[in-house]
Design a protein around this motif. Structure first.
Motif, PDB file in Angstrom:
ATOM      1  N   UNK A 153       0.856  -1.191   0.000  1.00 36.02           N
ATOM      2  CA  UNK A 153       0.000   0.000   0.000  1.00 36.02           C
ATOM      3  C   UNK A 153       0.892   1.241   0.000  1.00 36.02           C
ATOM      4  N   UNK A 154       0.270   2.378  -0.276  1.00 40.44           N
ATOM      5  CA  UNK A 154       0.961   3.662  -0.241  1.00 40.44           C
ATOM      6  C   UNK A 154       0.409   4.490   0.906  1.00 40.44           C
ATOM      7  N   UNK A 155       1.310   4.988   1.739  1.00 39.97           N
ATOM      8  CA  UNK A 155       0.930   5.868   2.842  1.00 39.97           C
ATOM      9  C   UNK A 155       1.619   7.208   2.669  1.00 39.97           C
ATOM     10  N   UNK A 156       1.092   8.202   3.340  1.00 44.10           N
ATOM     11  CA  UNK A 156       1.714   9.516   3.405  1.00 44.10           C
ATOM     12  C   UNK A 156       1.866   9.887   4.867  1.00 44.10           C
ATOM     13  N   UNK A 157       3.044  10.376   5.216  1.00 43.10           N
ATOM     14  CA  UNK A 157       3.230  10.984   6.526  1.00 43.10           C
ATOM     15  C   UNK A 157       3.414  12.467   6.261  1.00 43.10           C
ATOM     16  N   UNK A 158       2.469  13.249   6.745  1.00 45.69           N
ATOM     17  CA  UNK A 158       2.489  14.691   6.534  1.00 45.69           C
ATOM     18  C   UNK A 158       2.946  15.380   7.807  1.00 45.69           C
ATOM     19  N   UNK A 159       3.952  16.207   7.662  1.00 48.44           N
ATOM     20  CA  UNK A 159       4.473  16.978   8.782  1.00 48.44           C
ATOM     21  C   UNK A 159       4.139  18.444   8.518  1.00 48.44           C
ATOM     22  N   UNK A 160       3.144  18.933   9.213  1.00 46.59           N
ATOM     23  CA  UNK A 160       2.735  20.331   9.094  1.00 46.59           C
ATOM     24  C   UNK A 160       3.110  21.027  10.398  1.00 46.59           C
ATOM     25  N   UNK A 161       4.237  21.750  10.364  1.00 46.86           N
ATOM     26  CA  UNK A 161       4.739  22.335  11.599  1.00 46.86           C
ATOM     27  C   UNK A 161       5.118  21.213  12.547  1.00 46.86           C
ATOM     28  N   UNK A 162       4.518  21.194  13.741  1.00 41.77           N
ATOM     29  CA  UNK A 162       4.799  20.148  14.728  1.00 41.77           C
ATOM     30  C   UNK A 162       3.807  18.981  14.665  1.00 41.77           C
ATOM     31  N   UNK A 163       2.803  19.082  13.798  1.00 45.36           N
ATOM     32  CA  UNK A 163       1.776  18.045  13.700  1.00 45.36           C
ATOM     33  C   UNK A 163       2.210  16.941  12.737  1.00 45.36           C
ATOM     34  N   UNK A 164       1.969  15.681  13.129  1.00 42.06           N
ATOM     35  CA  UNK A 164       2.235  14.528  12.272  1.00 42.06           C
ATOM     36  C   UNK A 164       0.898  13.877  11.956  1.00 42.06           C
ATOM     37  N   UNK A 165       0.643  13.687  10.653  1.00 45.65           N
ATOM     38  CA  UNK A 165      -0.558  13.001  10.215  1.00 45.65           C
ATOM     39  C   UNK A 165      -0.134  11.824   9.357  1.00 45.65           C
ATOM     40  N   UNK A 166      -0.602  10.630   9.705  1.00 45.56           N
ATOM     41  CA  UNK A 166      -0.274   9.412   8.960  1.00 45.56           C
ATOM     42  C   UNK A 166      -1.530   8.962   8.235  1.00 45.56           C
ATOM     43  N   UNK A 167      -1.491   9.035   6.921  1.00 49.11           N
ATOM     44  CA  UNK A 167      -2.621   8.636   6.092  1.00 49.11           C
ATOM     45  C   UNK A 167      -2.281   7.316   5.409  1.00 49.11           C
ATOM     46  N   UNK A 168      -3.098   6.314   5.624  1.00 43.42           N
ATOM     47  CA  UNK A 168      -2.833   4.981   5.080  1.00 43.42           C
ATOM     48  C   UNK A 168      -3.611   4.752   3.787  1.00 43.42           C
TER      49      UNK A 168
END
Length: 121
Positions: A100-115
Motif C-alpha cells: 500500500x501507499x501511505x503519506x506521513x504529513x508533517x505540518x509544523x509540529x503536527x504529524x498526520x499518517x494517512x494509510x
C-alpha cells in the motif's frame, strides 16, 4: 588565527522530516526495509513493513499550512511516479507481498499518517 566557530550539524529540512517520520512509524510498530529508494522514475522516501504488508511511504513536510498543507502537495503526477517506482522495487523481490501507499504529513509540529492513499497497486 583559526576559526573557532563550531561546524553546523543541522540536517537538510527534507532529511530531518524523514527522520521524524521514521521515528514515528517505528514507534507505531513498522520496520524499515529501505530508505530513499531511487529509480529513473523517481524516489520513495521510506519503504517499511507493517506486519505482512509492504508500505511505500511519501513524507511531506511543510512549515505552514499554506497552499493546502503537506498532503495537498502530492500531485497526480507525483502519485504516478510513486506507483512506477514501487513497481520497479517490487520487480526485485522474490515474492510480491501485499502493499500500500501511505503519506506521513508533517505540518509544523503536527504529524498526520494517512494509510492507503493511492489505489493503483
Amino acid at each position: 588565527m583559526q576559526n573557532t566557530t563550531a561546524p553546523k550539524t543541522r540536517l537538510p529540512s527534507g532529511q530531518a522530516g524523514e527522520n521524524k517520520a521514521l521515528d514515528y512509524l517505528i514507534k507505531q510498530g513498522l520496520v524499515l526495509v529501505a530508505r530513499n529508494f531511487s529509480s529513473r522514475m523517481g524516489e520513495i522516501d521510506l519503504i517499511m513493513k507493517d506486519r505482512d504488508t509492504l508500505v511505500f511511504i511519501e513524507v511531506r513536510k511543510r512549515s505552514k499550512g499554506n497552499f493546502g498543507g503537506a498532503v495537498a502537495s502530492i500531485t497526480r503526477a507525483k502519485q504516478q511516479r510513486l506507483v512506477k517506482t514501487a513497481q520497479l522495487f517490487l520487480q526485485k523481490t522474490v515474492k510480491t507481498p501485499p502493499s500500500r501507499f501511505d503519506v506521513v504529513a508533517l505540518d509544523g509540529d503536527d504529524i498526520t499518517w494517512l494509510k492507503n492513499v493511492i489505489d493503483e497497486m
